[in-house]
Scaffold this active site. Sequence first.
Site, mmCIF file in Angstrom:
data_model
loop_
_atom_site.group_PDB
_atom_site.id
_atom_site.type_symbol
_atom_site.label_atom_id
_atom_site.label_comp_id
_atom_site.label_asym_id
_atom_site.label_seq_id
_atom_site.Cartn_x
_atom_site.Cartn_y
_atom_site.Cartn_z
ATOM 1 N N THR A 159 38.563 35.538 41.199
ATOM 2 C CA THR A 159 37.576 36.035 42.171
ATOM 3 C C THR A 159 36.456 35.020 42.351
ATOM 4 O O THR A 159 36.176 34.228 41.428
ATOM 5 C CB THR A 159 36.970 37.371 41.686
ATOM 6 N N ASP A 160 35.784 35.081 43.495
ATOM 7 C CA ASP A 160 34.648 34.162 43.697
ATOM 8 C C ASP A 160 33.494 34.483 42.747
ATOM 9 O O ASP A 160 32.618 33.642 42.533
ATOM 10 C CB ASP A 160 34.181 34.158 45.164
ATOM 11 N N GLU A 161 33.499 35.697 42.162
ATOM 12 C CA GLU A 161 32.374 36.068 41.279
ATOM 13 C C GLU A 161 32.314 35.213 40.016
ATOM 14 O O GLU A 161 31.288 35.173 39.341
ATOM 15 C CB GLU A 161 32.451 37.553 40.899
ATOM 16 N N TYR A 219 32.044 42.229 34.378
ATOM 17 C CA TYR A 219 33.267 42.063 35.191
ATOM 18 C C TYR A 219 33.563 40.587 35.408
ATOM 19 O O TYR A 219 34.662 40.106 35.113
ATOM 20 C CB TYR A 219 33.123 42.784 36.544
ATOM 21 N N LYS A 265 36.633 38.134 34.152
ATOM 22 C CA LYS A 265 37.512 37.415 35.092
ATOM 23 C C LYS A 265 37.448 35.907 34.829
ATOM 24 O O LYS A 265 38.458 35.214 34.930
ATOM 25 C CB LYS A 265 37.121 37.726 36.542
HETATM 26 P P1 NAD Z 1 41.902 47.730 42.212
HETATM 27 O O1 NAD Z 1 40.930 48.214 41.206
HETATM 28 O O2 NAD Z 1 41.986 48.410 43.536
HETATM 29 O O3 NAD Z 1 43.372 47.749 41.598
HETATM 30 C C1 NAD Z 1 43.648 47.342 40.286
HETATM 31 C C2 NAD Z 1 45.062 47.801 39.944
HETATM 32 O O4 NAD Z 1 45.345 47.357 38.607
HETATM 33 C C3 NAD Z 1 45.234 49.322 39.953
HETATM 34 O O5 NAD Z 1 46.428 49.672 40.623
HETATM 35 C C4 NAD Z 1 45.303 49.678 38.480
HETATM 36 O O6 NAD Z 1 46.084 50.844 38.221
HETATM 37 C C5 NAD Z 1 45.932 48.427 37.880
HETATM 38 N N1 NAD Z 1 45.583 48.259 36.469
HETATM 39 C C6 NAD Z 1 44.344 48.339 35.904
HETATM 40 N N2 NAD Z 1 44.428 48.176 34.572
HETATM 41 C C7 NAD Z 1 45.743 47.964 34.288
HETATM 42 C C8 NAD Z 1 46.454 47.712 33.083
HETATM 43 N N3 NAD Z 1 45.828 47.674 31.895
HETATM 44 N N4 NAD Z 1 47.783 47.518 33.151
HETATM 45 C C9 NAD Z 1 48.430 47.565 34.346
HETATM 46 N N5 NAD Z 1 47.813 47.828 35.520
HETATM 47 C C10 NAD Z 1 46.478 48.015 35.483
HETATM 48 O O7 NAD Z 1 41.597 46.180 42.384
HETATM 49 P P2 NAD Z 1 41.608 45.261 43.693
HETATM 50 O O8 NAD Z 1 40.308 45.367 44.363
HETATM 51 O O9 NAD Z 1 42.861 45.516 44.438
HETATM 52 O O10 NAD Z 1 41.665 43.815 42.994
HETATM 53 C C11 NAD Z 1 42.915 43.255 42.613
HETATM 54 C C12 NAD Z 1 42.664 41.913 41.959
HETATM 55 O O11 NAD Z 1 42.001 41.042 42.873
HETATM 56 C C13 NAD Z 1 41.767 41.980 40.731
HETATM 57 O O12 NAD Z 1 42.267 41.052 39.784
HETATM 58 C C14 NAD Z 1 40.400 41.552 41.229
HETATM 59 O O13 NAD Z 1 39.651 40.961 40.215
HETATM 60 C C15 NAD Z 1 40.786 40.547 42.306
HETATM 61 N N6 NAD Z 1 39.847 40.390 43.421
HETATM 62 C C16 NAD Z 1 39.384 41.484 44.097
HETATM 63 C C17 NAD Z 1 38.556 41.312 45.207
HETATM 64 C C18 NAD Z 1 38.047 42.496 46.006
HETATM 65 O O14 NAD Z 1 37.210 42.310 46.894
HETATM 66 N N7 NAD Z 1 38.514 43.714 45.765
HETATM 67 C C19 NAD Z 1 38.183 40.033 45.595
HETATM 68 C C20 NAD Z 1 38.651 38.931 44.854
HETATM 69 C C21 NAD Z 1 39.502 39.130 43.781
HETATM 70 O O1 DAU Z 2 33.462 38.894 45.509
HETATM 71 C C1 DAU Z 2 34.665 39.451 45.078
HETATM 72 C C2 DAU Z 2 34.389 40.746 44.351
HETATM 73 O O2 DAU Z 2 33.973 41.686 45.345
HETATM 74 C C3 DAU Z 2 35.605 41.273 43.585
HETATM 75 O O3 DAU Z 2 35.918 40.355 42.571
HETATM 76 C C4 DAU Z 2 35.319 42.650 42.998
HETATM 77 O O4 DAU Z 2 36.484 43.159 42.385
HETATM 78 C C5 DAU Z 2 34.892 43.573 44.117
HETATM 79 O O5 DAU Z 2 34.573 44.845 43.613
HETATM 80 C C6 DAU Z 2 33.708 42.993 44.898
HETATM 81 O O6 DAU Z 2 32.505 42.999 44.070
HETATM 82 P P1 DAU Z 2 31.065 43.422 44.670
HETATM 83 O O7 DAU Z 2 30.210 43.837 43.570
HETATM 84 O O8 DAU Z 2 30.560 42.377 45.603
HETATM 85 O O9 DAU Z 2 31.527 44.682 45.579
HETATM 86 P P2 DAU Z 2 30.897 46.145 45.807
HETATM 87 O O10 DAU Z 2 31.663 46.748 46.940
HETATM 88 O O11 DAU Z 2 30.771 46.894 44.558
HETATM 89 O O12 DAU Z 2 29.439 45.802 46.339
HETATM 90 C C7 DAU Z 2 29.223 45.011 47.484
HETATM 91 C C8 DAU Z 2 27.734 44.855 47.658
HETATM 92 O O13 DAU Z 2 27.164 46.118 48.039
HETATM 93 C C9 DAU Z 2 27.001 44.451 46.395
HETATM 94 O O14 DAU Z 2 25.933 43.589 46.731
HETATM 95 C C10 DAU Z 2 26.468 45.769 45.827
HETATM 96 C C11 DAU Z 2 26.199 46.574 47.086
HETATM 97 N N1 DAU Z 2 26.369 48.048 46.975
HETATM 98 C C12 DAU Z 2 27.531 48.500 46.434
HETATM 99 C C13 DAU Z 2 27.751 49.866 46.326
HETATM 100 C C14 DAU Z 2 29.027 50.383 45.726
HETATM 101 C C15 DAU Z 2 25.388 48.901 47.439
HETATM 102 O O15 DAU Z 2 24.333 48.461 47.953
HETATM 103 N N2 DAU Z 2 25.606 50.251 47.340
HETATM 104 C C16 DAU Z 2 26.738 50.772 46.787
HETATM 105 O O16 DAU Z 2 26.866 52.027 46.692
#
Ligand code: NAD
Ligand code: DAU
Length: 352
Positions: free
Chosen positions: A133-135, A158, A162
């Site tokens: 992730t970019d984080e 988190y 990662k």
């Molecule tokens: P999500 O939380 O929607 O899904 C995670 C999945 O992993 C779920 O289906 C869950 O059941 C499964 N899981 C969790 N723990 C597990 C375990 N111990 N064994 C097997 N399966 C397990 O997540 P997402 O938002 O789809 O993110 C997917 C991946 O992409 C993650 O690695 C996250 O760090 C990365 N990522 C997410 C974002 C974003 O914006 N959501 C951006 C960049 C990278």
């Molecule tokens: O950048 C990639 C990441 O983006 C992924 O690696 C993570 O898995 C994904 O959850 C996401 O992280 P963020 O923390 O950026 O996403 P979130 O949707 O939780 O929050 C987005 C922004 O909005 C952040 O600045 C926090 C803010 N926020 C979030 C929630 C849930 C609010 O202001 N109110 C809220 O209720």
Amino acid sequence: MAERTILITGGAGFIGSHVVRLFVNQYPDYRIVNLDALTYAGNLENLRDIEQKPNYTFVRGDIRDLSFLNEVFSRYSFEGVIHLAAESHVDRSLEQPTEFILTNVVGTVNLLTAARNQWKSDFRGHRFYHISTDEVYGSVEHGGFFTEQTPLDPRSPYSASKAASDQFVQAFANTNGMPVLISRCSNNYGPNHFPEKLIPLMINNIINNKPLPVYGKGENVRDWLFVKDHARAIDVIYHRGRVGEVYNIGGNNEWKNIDLVHLLCEVMDRKLKRDPGTSARLITYVTDRPGHDLRYAIDSSKLQTELGWQPSVDFPTGLDQTVDWYLANAEWLRHVTSGDYRQYYESMYAGR
Ligand code: NAD
Ligand code: DAU
């Protein structure tokens, strides 16, 4: 058994389900094995449309369990792994950091170990693709963009978990010759996004006339990418990425949270035929997220120039499609907002 069998972990989650669907539909000659523990974030309803396809197999299991993974690796002969399974929500990581270490760090090391056990006699033709992730880069507060050379500087439990898993993947490449690929993507949005994250949480609350909790002053900036474009990038990187390389993926689409929430309110008012300004009146500023990263901004020019990928869905179109999907899938939303999620929601927002 199909000639090319690929393991996708976390395929029942938000991004994973889009990746599984893309691979199952686009590559009928591959066998796609989706391994997922079905935590609160895993939802097989996300994959209803493809679950009967002959080249798709679901295996329920936990990446924290190495002997289970060894057994799965010996049952199937995997060409490669695309590893998405993770605990993914920053706010949860503040409350339960150990869960993040166990799944994101120990789980990833287990998966690397199982792959090594199976492939060590000849790594050729194999690929271990880790979805980072970019984080992991931290927060870019004074202009500029994250490149693949930006030092890792994770600032939440988190992102620390990662970053650790990202580095373990590189350590296995360095010490074992594991053929790895890593990508680091910005914030995704789109259908099937669990409504604990900003965009689906706001959509759900607008539908239900509930307050829209904006953390702090809403000035934090995120770069948003439509989830199907992330899935396309993963396809391109898995097939054509250079082994050992890291690729940034981004939408080139930065928004301050408060501006994004206002835009969403306008879209929702239009779709729900409410008077302009109705949804925006629900905006409520709440206590900021501790250690809240101010800005993420990705430079994805390496991926664009080397592999020819670029985002295909612009933000107004993607947001429109996303809102339409949530309005058309009230049952999905009802299911995921019951049980665990509701308890979590109450505890997370109590007192805010
Ligand atoms: P999500 O939380 O929607 O899904 C995670 C999945 O992993 C779920 O289906 C869950 O059941 C499964 N899981 C969790 N723990 C597990 C375990 N111990 N064994 C097997 N399966 C397990 O997540 P997402 O938002 O789809 O993110 C997917 C991946 O992409 C993650 O690695 C996250 O760090 C990365 N990522 C997410 C974002 C974003 O914006 N959501 C951006 C960049 C990278
Ligand atoms: O950048 C990639 C990441 O983006 C992924 O690696 C993570 O898995 C994904 O959850 C996401 O992280 P963020 O923390 O950026 O996403 P979130 O949707 O939780 O929050 C987005 C922004 O909005 C952040 O600045 C926090 C803010 N926020 C979030 C929630 C849930 C609010 O202001 N109110 C809220 O209720």
